[in-house]
Write a protein that holds these residues in place. Structure first.
Motif, PDB file in Angstrom:
ATOM      1  N   ARG A  56       0.850  -1.195   0.000  1.00 18.09           N
ATOM      2  CA  ARG A  56       0.000   0.000   0.000  1.00 18.09           C
ATOM      3  C   ARG A  56       0.882   1.240   0.000  1.00 18.09           C
ATOM      4  O   ARG A  56       0.671   2.187   0.756  1.00 18.09           O
ATOM      5  CB  ARG A  56      -0.920   0.010   1.227  1.00 18.09           C
ATOM      6  CG  ARG A  56      -1.944  -1.098   1.290  1.00 18.09           C
ATOM      7  CD  ARG A  56      -2.939  -1.098   0.176  1.00 18.09           C
ATOM      8  NE  ARG A  56      -3.552   0.221   0.025  1.00 18.09           N
ATOM      9  CZ  ARG A  56      -4.497   0.489  -0.847  1.00 18.09           C
ATOM     10  NH1 ARG A  56      -4.931  -0.446  -1.668  1.00 18.09           N
ATOM     11  NH2 ARG A  56      -5.001   1.695  -0.933  1.00 18.09           N
ATOM     12  N   CYS A  57       1.867   1.264  -0.889  1.00 22.64           N
ATOM     13  CA  CYS A  57       2.880   2.330  -0.923  1.00 22.64           C
ATOM     14  C   CYS A  57       2.271   3.722  -1.043  1.00 22.64           C
ATOM     15  O   CYS A  57       2.777   4.678  -0.450  1.00 22.64           O
ATOM     16  CB  CYS A  57       3.862   2.083  -2.059  1.00 22.64           C
ATOM     17  SG  CYS A  57       4.735   0.505  -1.906  1.00 22.64           S
ATOM     18  N   GLU A  68      -7.319  -7.522  15.409  1.00 28.28           N
ATOM     19  CA  GLU A  68      -8.455  -6.810  14.829  1.00 28.28           C
ATOM     20  C   GLU A  68      -8.406  -6.727  13.312  1.00 28.28           C
ATOM     21  O   GLU A  68      -9.441  -6.603  12.664  1.00 28.28           O
ATOM     22  CB  GLU A  68      -8.546  -5.383  15.382  1.00 28.28           C
ATOM     23  CG  GLU A  68      -8.745  -5.318  16.877  1.00 28.28           C
ATOM     24  CD  GLU A  68      -7.436  -5.173  17.623  1.00 28.28           C
ATOM     25  OE1 GLU A  68      -6.438  -5.814  17.228  1.00 28.28           O
ATOM     26  OE2 GLU A  68      -7.410  -4.430  18.599  1.00 28.28           O
ATOM     27  N   GLY A  69      -7.222  -6.732  12.723  1.00 27.07           N
ATOM     28  CA  GLY A  69      -7.090  -6.606  11.281  1.00 27.07           C
ATOM     29  C   GLY A  69      -7.330  -5.189  10.805  1.00 27.07           C
ATOM     30  O   GLY A  69      -7.902  -4.974   9.741  1.00 27.07           O
ATOM     31  N   VAL A  70      -6.897  -4.205  11.594  1.00 25.71           N
ATOM     32  CA  VAL A  70      -7.060  -2.804  11.219  1.00 25.71           C
ATOM     33  C   VAL A  70      -5.783  -2.323  10.547  1.00 25.71           C
ATOM     34  O   VAL A  70      -4.696  -2.433  11.108  1.00 25.71           O
ATOM     35  CB  VAL A  70      -7.369  -1.925  12.456  1.00 25.71           C
ATOM     36  CG1 VAL A  70      -7.424  -0.446  12.072  1.00 25.71           C
ATOM     37  CG2 VAL A  70      -8.680  -2.359  13.101  1.00 25.71           C
ATOM     38  N   TRP A  71      -5.929  -1.794   9.329  1.00 23.71           N
ATOM     39  CA  TRP A  71      -4.815  -1.233   8.565  1.00 23.71           C
ATOM     40  C   TRP A  71      -4.909   0.279   8.647  1.00 23.71           C
ATOM     41  O   TRP A  71      -5.939   0.867   8.287  1.00 23.71           O
ATOM     42  CB  TRP A  71      -4.884  -1.665   7.107  1.00 23.71           C
ATOM     43  CG  TRP A  71      -4.526  -3.094   6.847  1.00 23.71           C
ATOM     44  CD1 TRP A  71      -5.052  -4.200   7.441  1.00 23.71           C
ATOM     45  CD2 TRP A  71      -3.572  -3.554   5.899  1.00 23.71           C
ATOM     46  NE1 TRP A  71      -4.485  -5.323   6.918  1.00 23.71           N
ATOM     47  CE2 TRP A  71      -3.570  -4.958   5.967  1.00 23.71           C
ATOM     48  CE3 TRP A  71      -2.730  -2.918   4.990  1.00 23.71           C
ATOM     49  CZ2 TRP A  71      -2.752  -5.740   5.171  1.00 23.71           C
ATOM     50  CZ3 TRP A  71      -1.916  -3.693   4.193  1.00 23.71           C
ATOM     51  CH2 TRP A  71      -1.921  -5.095   4.287  1.00 23.71           C
ATOM     52  N   TYR A  72      -3.832   0.906   9.097  1.00 23.43           N
ATOM     53  CA  TYR A  72      -3.767   2.361   9.195  1.00 23.43           C
ATOM     54  C   TYR A  72      -2.914   2.926   8.068  1.00 23.43           C
ATOM     55  O   TYR A  72      -1.896   2.355   7.708  1.00 23.43           O
ATOM     56  CB  TYR A  72      -3.158   2.786  10.529  1.00 23.43           C
ATOM     57  CG  TYR A  72      -4.075   2.614  11.701  1.00 23.43           C
ATOM     58  CD1 TYR A  72      -5.071   3.557  11.958  1.00 23.43           C
ATOM     59  CD2 TYR A  72      -3.943   1.541  12.568  1.00 23.43           C
ATOM     60  CE1 TYR A  72      -5.914   3.418  13.051  1.00 23.43           C
ATOM     61  CE2 TYR A  72      -4.778   1.405  13.665  1.00 23.43           C
ATOM     62  CZ  TYR A  72      -5.760   2.354  13.902  1.00 23.43           C
ATOM     63  OH  TYR A  72      -6.593   2.213  14.981  1.00 23.43           O
ATOM     64  N   LYS A  73      -3.299   4.092   7.560  1.00 22.90           N
ATOM     65  CA  LYS A  73      -2.576   4.767   6.486  1.00 22.90           C
ATOM     66  C   LYS A  73      -1.954   6.056   6.996  1.00 22.90           C
ATOM     67  O   LYS A  73      -2.376   6.597   8.019  1.00 22.90           O
ATOM     68  CB  LYS A  73      -3.516   5.097   5.328  1.00 22.90           C
ATOM     69  CG  LYS A  73      -4.541   6.156   5.686  1.00 22.90           C
ATOM     70  CD  LYS A  73      -5.403   6.512   4.496  1.00 22.90           C
ATOM     71  CE  LYS A  73      -6.305   7.682   4.833  1.00 22.90           C
ATOM     72  NZ  LYS A  73      -5.897   8.907   4.198  1.00 22.90           N
ATOM     73  N   GLU A  74      -0.939   6.523   6.262  1.00 24.90           N
ATOM     74  CA  GLU A  74      -0.328   7.828   6.484  1.00 24.90           C
ATOM     75  C   GLU A  74       0.006   8.097   7.946  1.00 24.90           C
ATOM     76  O   GLU A  74      -0.264   9.179   8.474  1.00 24.90           O
ATOM     77  CB  GLU A  74      -1.241   8.927   5.918  1.00 24.90           C
ATOM     78  CG  GLU A  74      -1.488   8.758   4.429  1.00 24.90           C
ATOM     79  CD  GLU A  74      -2.558   9.679   3.867  1.00 24.90           C
ATOM     80  OE1 GLU A  74      -3.221  10.399   4.645  1.00 24.90           O
ATOM     81  OE2 GLU A  74      -2.732   9.665   2.634  1.00 24.90           O
ATOM     82  N   MET A  75       0.602   7.096   8.582  1.00 24.49           N
ATOM     83  CA  MET A  75       0.947   7.242   9.992  1.00 24.49           C
ATOM     84  C   MET A  75       2.178   8.126  10.157  1.00 24.49           C
ATOM     85  O   MET A  75       3.094   8.098   9.340  1.00 24.49           O
ATOM     86  CB  MET A  75       1.175   5.871  10.615  1.00 24.49           C
ATOM     87  CG  MET A  75      -0.086   5.020  10.661  1.00 24.49           C
ATOM     88  SD  MET A  75      -1.411   5.727  11.675  1.00 24.49           S
ATOM     89  CE  MET A  75      -0.773   5.400  13.304  1.00 24.49           C
ATOM     90  N   ARG A 111     -10.898   5.902   2.330  1.00 23.85           N
ATOM     91  CA  ARG A 111      -9.825   6.806   2.694  1.00 23.85           C
ATOM     92  C   ARG A 111      -8.492   6.519   2.022  1.00 23.85           C
ATOM     93  O   ARG A 111      -7.539   7.225   2.253  1.00 23.85           O
ATOM     94  CB  ARG A 111      -9.639   6.780   4.199  1.00 23.85           C
ATOM     95  CG  ARG A 111     -10.860   7.290   4.925  1.00 23.85           C
ATOM     96  CD  ARG A 111     -10.613   7.342   6.418  1.00 23.85           C
ATOM     97  NE  ARG A 111     -11.838   7.675   7.093  1.00 23.85           N
ATOM     98  CZ  ARG A 111     -12.629   6.809   7.695  1.00 23.85           C
ATOM     99  NH1 ARG A 111     -12.325   5.540   7.723  1.00 23.85           N
ATOM    100  NH2 ARG A 111     -13.730   7.203   8.276  1.00 23.85           N
ATOM    101  N   GLY A 112      -8.374   5.485   1.221  1.00 26.97           N
ATOM    102  CA  GLY A 112      -7.092   5.136   0.619  1.00 26.97           C
ATOM    103  C   GLY A 112      -7.068   5.349  -0.873  1.00 26.97           C
ATOM    104  O   GLY A 112      -8.098   5.543  -1.511  1.00 26.97           O
ATOM    105  N   ALA A 113      -5.873   5.295  -1.397  1.00 26.49           N
ATOM    106  CA  ALA A 113      -5.720   5.360  -2.845  1.00 26.49           C
ATOM    107  C   ALA A 113      -6.343   4.113  -3.450  1.00 26.49           C
ATOM    108  O   ALA A 113      -6.293   3.030  -2.874  1.00 26.49           O
ATOM    109  CB  ALA A 113      -4.241   5.451  -3.214  1.00 26.49           C
TER     110      ALA A 113
END
Length: 124
Positions: A56-57, A68-75, A111-113
């Motif tokens: 998810r570059c 939980e399987g939660v993926w966070y972006k732009e941390m 919220r992601g590309a």
């Protein structure tokens, strides 16, 4: 390689240290999360692992929380510290940064590309 007892672990945090994430503060995010875990004395319940690319570059820096399987972006480092306090210890995910959640399958937020699930041509 060191092995320890993970029986009390409640969260496993995967922090992307692939090329794109490293260019987007991956090292600083890793350190901030680990320092906040230590500051909160949560080492017994949170385990972290640096990963290579998570694919998810365009949403770098990626941090993934299991079970939980939660993926966070732009941390960022500050968001990493917030993740420890709010999500891991408080049970409140940082909704604005959530890219995917797991609900019997991964469910995308908006919220992601945009990615693709199209099969890639085989080499040869």
């Amino acid at each position: 390689m060191t092995t320890w007892n993970l029986s009390g672990t409640r969260h496993h945090v995967f922090i992307c240290n692939g090329g794109s994430c490293m260019r987007q503060q991956g090292e600083e995010v890793t350190k901030a999360i680990r320092e906040e875990i230590a500051r909160q004395q949560a080492d017994a319940i949170v385990h972290t692992t640096r990963t290579r690319c998570n694919g998810r570059c365009e949403d770098a820096c990626i941090v993934i929380v299991y079970p939980e399987g939660v993926w966070y972006k732009e941390m960022t480092p500050e968001l990493g510290r917030e993740l420890v306090r709010d999500h891991l210890l408080g049970g409140r995910p940082i909704r604005e940064q959530v890219l995917y959640t797991y609900q019997e399958e991964f469910v995308a937020t908006t919220r992601g590309a945009e990615g693709t699930n199209k099969p890639q041509p085989s080499a040869g």
